[in-house]
Design a protein around this motif. Structure first.
Motif, PDB file in Angstrom:
ATOM      1  N   ASP B  75       0.719  -1.156   0.019  1.00  0.00           N
ATOM      2  CA  ASP B  75       0.023   0.042   0.098  1.00  0.00           C
ATOM      3  C   ASP B  75       0.884   1.209  -0.005  1.00  0.00           C
ATOM      4  O   ASP B  75       0.372   2.267  -0.552  1.00  0.00           O
ATOM      5  N   ALA B  76       2.201   0.953   0.434  1.00  0.00           N
ATOM      6  CA  ALA B  76       2.980   2.345   0.700  1.00  0.00           C
ATOM      7  C   ALA B  76       3.302   2.771  -0.542  1.00  0.00           C
ATOM      8  O   ALA B  76       3.362   4.068  -0.995  1.00  0.00           O
ATOM      9  N   GLU B  77       3.461   1.696  -1.455  1.00  0.00           N
ATOM     10  CA  GLU B  77       4.081   2.144  -2.759  1.00  0.00           C
ATOM     11  C   GLU B  77       2.922   3.007  -3.688  1.00  0.00           C
ATOM     12  O   GLU B  77       3.220   4.069  -4.322  1.00  0.00           O
ATOM     13  N   ARG B  78       1.651   2.565  -3.472  1.00  0.00           N
ATOM     14  CA  ARG B  78       0.591   3.276  -4.091  1.00  0.00           C
ATOM     15  C   ARG B  78       0.423   4.729  -3.552  1.00  0.00           C
ATOM     16  O   ARG B  78       0.360   5.572  -4.232  1.00  0.00           O
ATOM     17  N   ALA B  79       0.428   5.004  -2.018  1.00  0.00           N
ATOM     18  CA  ALA B  79       0.415   6.135  -1.571  1.00  0.00           C
ATOM     19  C   ALA B  79       1.720   6.951  -2.030  1.00  0.00           C
ATOM     20  O   ALA B  79       1.316   8.141  -2.461  1.00  0.00           O
ATOM     21  N   ILE B  80       2.805   6.520  -2.153  1.00  0.00           N
ATOM     22  CA  ILE B  80       3.874   7.444  -2.450  1.00  0.00           C
ATOM     23  C   ILE B  80       3.720   7.985  -3.988  1.00  0.00           C
ATOM     24  O   ILE B  80       4.129   8.884  -4.229  1.00  0.00           O
ATOM     25  N   GLU B  81       3.434   6.869  -4.717  1.00  0.00           N
ATOM     26  CA  GLU B  81       3.383   7.060  -6.092  1.00  0.00           C
ATOM     27  C   GLU B  81       2.065   7.883  -6.362  1.00  0.00           C
ATOM     28  O   GLU B  81       2.397   9.118  -7.397  1.00  0.00           O
ATOM     29  N   ARG B  82       1.200   8.062  -5.629  1.00  0.00           N
ATOM     30  CA  ARG B  82       0.046   8.893  -5.862  1.00  0.00           C
ATOM     31  C   ARG B  82       0.716  10.577  -5.322  1.00  0.00           C
ATOM     32  O   ARG B  82       0.241  11.519  -6.083  1.00  0.00           O
ATOM     33  N   LEU B  83       1.397  10.554  -4.532  1.00  0.00           N
ATOM     34  CA  LEU B  83       1.915  11.894  -4.236  1.00  0.00           C
ATOM     35  C   LEU B  83       2.917  12.466  -5.291  1.00  0.00           C
ATOM     36  O   LEU B  83       2.973  13.297  -5.636  1.00  0.00           O
ATOM     37  N   ALA B  84       3.804  11.379  -5.899  1.00  0.00           N
ATOM     38  CA  ALA B  84       4.822  11.817  -6.840  1.00  0.00           C
ATOM     39  C   ALA B  84       3.952  12.222  -8.264  1.00  0.00           C
ATOM     40  O   ALA B  84       4.399  13.289  -8.697  1.00  0.00           O
ATOM     41  N   ARG B  85       2.727  11.612  -8.581  1.00  0.00           N
ATOM     42  CA  ARG B  85       2.049  11.895  -9.582  1.00  0.00           C
ATOM     43  C   ARG B  85       1.234  13.335  -9.298  1.00  0.00           C
ATOM     44  O   ARG B  85       0.839  14.160 -10.366  1.00  0.00           O
ATOM     45  N   SER B  86       1.021  13.685  -8.161  1.00  0.00           N
ATOM     46  CA  SER B  86       0.220  14.866  -7.803  1.00  0.00           C
ATOM     47  C   SER B  86       1.246  16.115  -7.709  1.00  0.00           C
ATOM     48  O   SER B  86       0.626  17.148  -7.249  1.00  0.00           O
ATOM     49  N   GLY B  87       2.330  15.998  -8.277  1.00  0.00           N
ATOM     50  CA  GLY B  87       2.969  17.277  -8.365  1.00  0.00           C
ATOM     51  C   GLY B  87       4.078  17.718  -7.116  1.00  0.00           C
ATOM     52  O   GLY B  87       4.511  18.656  -6.873  1.00  0.00           O
ATOM     53  N   CYS B  88       4.224  16.557  -6.238  1.00  0.00           N
ATOM     54  CA  CYS B  88       5.252  16.915  -5.272  1.00  0.00           C
ATOM     55  C   CYS B  88       6.563  16.913  -5.878  1.00  0.00           C
ATOM     56  O   CYS B  88       7.055  16.210  -6.388  1.00  0.00           O
ATOM     57  N   SER B  89       7.237  17.803  -5.275  1.00  0.00           N
ATOM     58  CA  SER B  89       8.575  18.077  -5.633  1.00  0.00           C
ATOM     59  C   SER B  89       9.843  17.388  -4.651  1.00  0.00           C
ATOM     60  O   SER B  89      10.635  16.772  -5.284  1.00  0.00           O
ATOM     61  N   LEU B  90       9.264  17.166  -3.754  1.00  0.00           N
ATOM     62  CA  LEU B  90       9.949  16.595  -2.453  1.00  0.00           C
ATOM     63  C   LEU B  90       9.246  15.809  -1.642  1.00  0.00           C
ATOM     64  O   LEU B  90       8.183  16.088  -1.120  1.00  0.00           O
ATOM     65  N   ILE B  91       9.715  14.467  -1.425  1.00  0.00           N
ATOM     66  CA  ILE B  91       8.630  13.549  -0.721  1.00  0.00           C
ATOM     67  C   ILE B  91       9.522  12.923   0.300  1.00  0.00           C
ATOM     68  O   ILE B  91      10.645  12.464  -0.082  1.00  0.00           O
ATOM     69  N   PHE B  92       9.064  13.093   1.481  1.00  0.00           N
ATOM     70  CA  PHE B  92       9.680  12.752   2.777  1.00  0.00           C
ATOM     71  C   PHE B  92       8.833  11.336   3.048  1.00  0.00           C
ATOM     72  O   PHE B  92       7.643  11.347   3.426  1.00  0.00           O
ATOM     73  N   SER B  93       9.235   9.806   3.069  1.00  0.00           N
ATOM     74  CA  SER B  93       8.761   8.863   3.480  1.00  0.00           C
ATOM     75  C   SER B  93       9.433   8.684   4.692  1.00  0.00           C
ATOM     76  O   SER B  93      10.477   8.212   4.924  1.00  0.00           O
ATOM     77  N   THR B  94       8.402   8.690   5.854  1.00  0.00           N
ATOM     78  CA  THR B  94       9.108   8.719   7.201  1.00  0.00           C
ATOM     79  C   THR B  94       9.272   7.359   8.062  1.00  0.00           C
ATOM     80  O   THR B  94       9.311   7.389   9.339  1.00  0.00           O
ATOM     81  N   SER B  95       8.783   6.164   7.496  1.00  0.00           N
ATOM     82  CA  SER B  95       9.009   5.082   8.156  1.00  0.00           C
ATOM     83  C   SER B  95       9.849   4.011   7.553  1.00  0.00           C
ATOM     84  O   SER B  95       9.924   3.876   6.218  1.00  0.00           O
ATOM     85  N   PHE B  96      10.822   3.259   8.426  1.00  0.00           N
ATOM     86  CA  PHE B  96      11.568   2.255   7.890  1.00  0.00           C
ATOM     87  C   PHE B  96      10.973   1.352   6.825  1.00  0.00           C
ATOM     88  O   PHE B  96      11.515   0.970   5.800  1.00  0.00           O
ATOM     89  N   GLY B  97       9.672   0.962   7.246  1.00  0.00           N
ATOM     90  CA  GLY B  97       9.185   0.006   6.360  1.00  0.00           C
ATOM     91  C   GLY B  97       8.641   0.610   4.891  1.00  0.00           C
ATOM     92  O   GLY B  97       8.239  -0.297   3.872  1.00  0.00           O
ATOM     93  N   PHE B  98       8.862   1.644   4.687  1.00  0.00           N
ATOM     94  CA  PHE B  98       8.745   2.393   3.446  1.00  0.00           C
ATOM     95  C   PHE B  98       9.656   2.207   2.442  1.00  0.00           C
ATOM     96  O   PHE B  98       9.702   2.782   1.450  1.00  0.00           O
ATOM     97  N   MET B  99      10.809   1.611   2.854  1.00  0.00           N
ATOM     98  CA  MET B  99      11.953   1.846   2.285  1.00  0.00           C
ATOM     99  C   MET B  99      12.024   1.208   0.737  1.00  0.00           C
ATOM    100  O   MET B  99      12.120   2.028  -0.183  1.00  0.00           O
ATOM    101  N   ASP B 100      11.542  -0.013   0.677  1.00  0.00           N
ATOM    102  CA  ASP B 100      11.675  -0.489  -0.539  1.00  0.00           C
ATOM    103  C   ASP B 100      10.729   0.230  -1.793  1.00  0.00           C
ATOM    104  O   ASP B 100      10.637   0.194  -3.012  1.00  0.00           O
ATOM    105  N   ALA B 101       9.300   0.480  -1.072  1.00  0.00           N
ATOM    106  CA  ALA B 101       8.399   1.187  -1.773  1.00  0.00           C
ATOM    107  C   ALA B 101       8.941   2.397  -2.337  1.00  0.00           C
ATOM    108  O   ALA B 101       8.682   2.932  -3.440  1.00  0.00           O
ATOM    109  N   THR B 102       9.678   3.256  -1.465  1.00  0.00           N
ATOM    110  CA  THR B 102      10.429   4.513  -1.917  1.00  0.00           C
ATOM    111  C   THR B 102      11.251   4.227  -2.852  1.00  0.00           C
ATOM    112  O   THR B 102      11.493   5.218  -4.077  1.00  0.00           O
TER     113      THR B 102
END
Lengths: 306, 357
Positions: B75-102
C-alpha cells in the motif's frame, strides 16, 4: 497482591472488550444480519466515551455516551442494509472505514489529553474472599456489565419468546414474515444492540484499558470479535470462553517472554489467534449442531412481499 | 488504432502542459508519508511538527501536505506514487518499512526528489536521513541504572530490526557503564502501534517486579501504566510527561524540524542533492525532554553525559564491549562504525533475552 492475581486482572481487562463486542455481534448475526463494521462501531464508541467523560468529568457519562455513539453509528448500517437493502458485507466494511476516519476527526482535539479512568466498585462481602474477591468483585462497572450481558443474552436467546422470534428471523426471514413477525423492526433493534455493545467495548478501551484517546486505538479488536462469533458457532458461552482464552494467551505469552523461555516472539504473538481458533473449532466440531446454530439467513437481504 | 494513440498523446500533452503551467504558478509542493496518524502523540506526530515548521518558515513559497496511516508494504508504494503524480517536488517517507516502496517509486519518477527516514537504500534522487536515537538511549540506560532498585529494566520493543536492536544495546551499554550487573529484559509486542498490547506488556513487566520501563513503540500507553503502578518510565519520540507526570524520567524527543527546513531550503535554491544524513544530539534532531522525577545527582550525571555526547567526547559504543555470548566485539577504546550499527543483528552482554531471528 500475588502475581497470580495480577495476571488474572490483566487478562480480564484484555478480554472484556472482546467479550462485550462479540456478544453484541452474536445477537445481530442471530437475527440474520452480518455487520462487519464492529471495528468502526467500537472506535466510535471509544471516542464518544472519551469525549463524554471529558466534557462531563464523569466516566459514567462516558459509558452512556460510548453506548449511544456505537448504537447511533450502527443505525447508519441498519438504514442502508435493512431499509435500502444494500449489500451487508460491503456496507459493513464501509462502516469500519468510516468509523476509523470519523473517530480520528472527532477525536483530534482529545489526543494526548490524560484520560479519566473508570473507578472500581467493590461488592460488599464478596470482595473480601481471598483471591477471587480482589479479582472478580473489585472490578469496574463495565466488567460487571459484560458478565450480565453474557448471562442475559443467553437467557434472552434460548429462554424468552422474543429471543425465539429473533432466532426464527435469522433462520428464515421469509417464514418469520409469513407468521407475522416484524422482520425489519427486529433486525433494526438487533443491529442497534450490536452497535451499543461495540460502543460499550470501545468505552472500555478509552476509559479502562488505556484511559486515553489515540486514533485507531481499537487496533483490530473488532475483527477478532467477528472471528470469535463464527468460531464459537453463535453460542454466548462459547463466545465468552473464546474471548477469555484469547485474552489469557495474549497476556501469558508476554509473561513467557519476560521469563526468557527462549520461544520465538513471533510464534508467541501468533499463539492467541491459533489457540482460540483451534479450541473453538474443537468444541464446536459437531457438524449437526453447528449447522443448527448457524443462522440460515445470515447476510441475505430481505424484501417483504407485498 | 492510430487515431486512438494520437488522441491519447494529445490529451497527455494537454494534461502535461496544464500541470506544468499550473505548478509554475503554484507553490513548491513538499509531501510527507506517515505510518501512523499525525496526532499519534509519538513518532508520526514528531514528523508532523517538523512539517509544520517547514510550512511556517516558507509560508509563501511552499505548500506541504501529508498522507497518514499508510501501512508498510504494498500500500505504501501506491500512496507514495500518488504523491509523486500529484506534483510533489520533494517527498519525505518517514518510516523504515517504506524503504522498498520509496526506492521503487523514486526509480519511476527521476525528476521528483525523495528522502527516506531510517533506511539504508538510496539512489540518485533518493536520500536518507536518520537520527542517532541510540545517543539518547545511552543516557536513558544510565538513568535507569541509577534509578532501578533491583538492577534491571524492561524494554518494550516492536520488531527485531537493526534500528531497534541498536537502541536496546545502547540502553544496556549506558546502564552497564554505571552498574555492570544491570539486566535488561526485552519484551517484543510485534507492533508499532497498539495501545492495549503495549499496556499489557508494561503490566506484565511490572507484575514481574520491574521498576523502570522504556519503550520503542509509538503510544503513551506504557507510560500511563508506569504512572498508575508508581514506577518510572522513559518517553519515546515525544515528550510524554502529560501521560506520566510522576513516572517520566525523561524522553528522547524527535525534533526533525530544523533538518526539514534545511532540506527544503536546499530544494528551493537548487542545491538539493541525495545525501545520507545521520545526525544526533549535537545537530539537534534528537533532544532530551527535561530530566524529572529524579535526584539532583542523577540529573547532573545525565546532563554531563549529554554534553559529552554532544561534544563528541563520548561515543556510546566504545569498547571494550562483548557480544551477548561473551565473545569480544569491540576492543578497548575502539568505536563502533556507523555501518556496523546500522546493520546490528546481535545483542551485547547483559541483555536478558534471546534475539528473535
Amino acid at each position: 497482591m500475588s502475581m497470580f492475581e495480577a495476571i488474572l486482572l490483566t487478562v480480564i481487562t484484555a478480554s472484556t472488550p472482546l467479550v462485550i463486542a462479540a456478544i453484541g455481534e452474536l445477537v445481530t448475526e442471530r437475527s440474520g444480519v452480518l455487520n462487519l463494521g464492529v471495528e468502526g462501531m467500537m472506535i466510535m464508541g471509544a471516542v464518544a466515551a472519551f469525549a463524554g467523560a471529558q466534557m462531563s468529568g464523569s466516566p459514567y457519562i462516558g459509558i452512556v455516551s460510548g453506548i449511544a455513539g456505537g448504537a447511533i453509528f450502527s443505525l447508519l448500517f441498519a438504514f442502508l442494509t435493512l431499509t435500502l437493502v444494500a449489500n451487508q458485507v460491503a456496507t459493513g466494511l464501509a462502516l469500519t472505514l468510516l468509523g476509523l476516519g470519523a473517530s480520528g476527526m472527532i477525536g483530534e482535539s482529545y489526543v494526548s489529553i490524560p484520560g479519566i479512568r473508570l473507578g472500581n466498585i467493590p461488592i460488599p462481602l464478596l470482595s473480601d474472599i481471598p483471591v477471587i474477591g480482589p479479582v472478580l468483585f473489585r472490578q469496574d462497572l463495565i466488567f460487571y456489565l459484560s458478565i450480565a450481558l453474557v448471562i442475559g443474552v443467553n437467557w434472552f436467546l434460548f429462554r424468552s419468546r422474543a429471543g425465539l422470534k429473533l432466532r426464527a428471523i435469522g433462520d428464515s426471514h421469509g417464514s418469520a414474515h409469513a407468521l407475522g413477525i416484524k422482520v425489519i423492526r427486529t433486525r433494526y433493534l438487533a443491529v442497534m444492540f450490536g452497535g451499543a455493545c461495540a460502543g460499550l467495548a470501545g468505552a472500555q478501551l478509552s476509559l479502562v484499558y488505556t484511559p486515553q484517546w489515540v486514533e485507531n486505538m481499537s487496533a483490530g479488536r473488532g475483527w477478532i470479535t467477528l472471528a470469535l462469533v463464527v468460531f464459537a458457532s453463535w453460542r454466548p458461552w462459547r463466545v465468552f470462553a473464546g474471548g477469555y482464552l484469547f485474552g489469557a494467551v495474549t497476556i501469558l505469552q508476554l509473561h513467557a517472554q519476560a521469563l526468557g523461555l527462549g520461544i520465538p516472539s513471533q510464534f508467541l504473538s501468533m499463539l492467541p489467534y491459533a489457540a482460540t481458533i483451534v479450541v473453538l473449532v474443537i468444541i464446536s466440531h459437531n457438524r449437526r449442531t453447528t449447522l443448527m446454530n448457524t443462522p440460515a439467513s445470515l447476510g441475505k437481504a430481505f424484501v417483504p412481499e407485498r | 488504432m492510430k487515431k486512438l494513440t494520437f488522441a491519447l498523446a494529445a490529451s497527455a500533452a494537454a494534461v502535461l502542459g496544464f500541470s506544468s503551467a499550473a505548478s509554475a504558478a503554484d507553490k513548491t509542493k513538499v509531501c510527507y508519508v506517515y505510518v501512523g496518524s499525525h496526532t499519534d502523540g509519538g513518532y508520526s506526530q514528531a514528523h508532523d511538527l517538523g512539517r509544520q515548521q517547514v510550512q511556517k518558515e516558507f509560508a509563501d513559497k511552499v505548500e506541504t501536505s501529508y498522507l497518514e496511516n499508510v501501512p508498510e508494504g504494498p500500500d505504501a508504494e501506491r500512496a507514495i506514487e500518488r504523491l509523486a503524480r500529484s506534483g510533489c517536488s520533494l517527498i519525505f517517507s518517514t518510516s523504515f518499512g517504506f524503504m522498498d516502496a520509496t526506492v521503487k517509486v523514486a526509480a519511476k519518477f527521476p525528476k521528483v526528489k525523495f528522502e527516506h527516514a531510517t533506511g539504508y537504500k538510496s539512489g540518485p534522487n533518493l536520500g536518507t536521513y536518520n537520527s542517532r536515537f541510540y545517543e539518547g538511549r545511552y543516557i536513558l540506560g544510565q538513568i535507569a541504572a541509577k534509578t532501578s532498585k533491583n538492577h534491571g529494566a524492561a524494554y518494550i520493543a516492536s520488531f527485531p530490526i537493526p534500528e531497534v536492536v541498536m537502541g536496546i544495546n545502547s540502553f544496556e551499554q549506558g546502564a552497564r557503564s554505571i552498574d555492570p550487573s544491570f539486566k535488561l529484559k526485552v519484551i517484543w509486542v510485534n507492533t508499532w502501534f497498539d495501545p492495549g498490547k503495549e499496556a499489557d506488556a508494561a503490566k506484565a513487566m511490572v507484575d514481574q517486579g520491574v521498576d523502570v520501563i522504556t519503550q520503542h513503540t509509538d503510544t503513551t500507553a506504557p507510560m500511563q501504566v508506569a504512572e498508575q503502578r508508581n514506577i518510572h518510565a522513559f518517553g519515546q519520540a515525544s515528550d510524554m510527561i502529560a501521560a506520566g507526570p510522576h513516572a517520566q524520567l525523561t524522553a528522547i524527543v524527535d525534533t526533525w524540524g530544523n533538518y526539514y527546513v534545511k532540506r527544503v531550503k536546499a530544494l528551493l535554491d537548487g542545491s538539493w542533492k541525495a545525501e545520507q544524513t545521520w545526525d544526533g544530539l549535537k545537530e539537534g534532531v534528537l533532544t532530551m525532554a527535561p530530566y524529572t522525577n529524579m535526584p539532583d545527582d542523577v540529573k547532573k550525571m545525565a546532563e554531563e553525559t549529554e554534553a559529552k555526547i554532544k561534544s563528541g567526547e563520548l561515543h556510546p559504543f566504545t569498547g571494550p564491549i562483548n557480544k551477548q555470548d561473551g565473545t569480544p566485539w569491540l576492543k578497548a577504546g575502539e568505536k563502533a562504525e556507523d555501518g556496523a550499527l546500522l546493520g546490528m543483528n546481535f545483542y551485547i552482554e547483559g541483555v536478558d533475552d534471546k534475539l528473535p531471528k
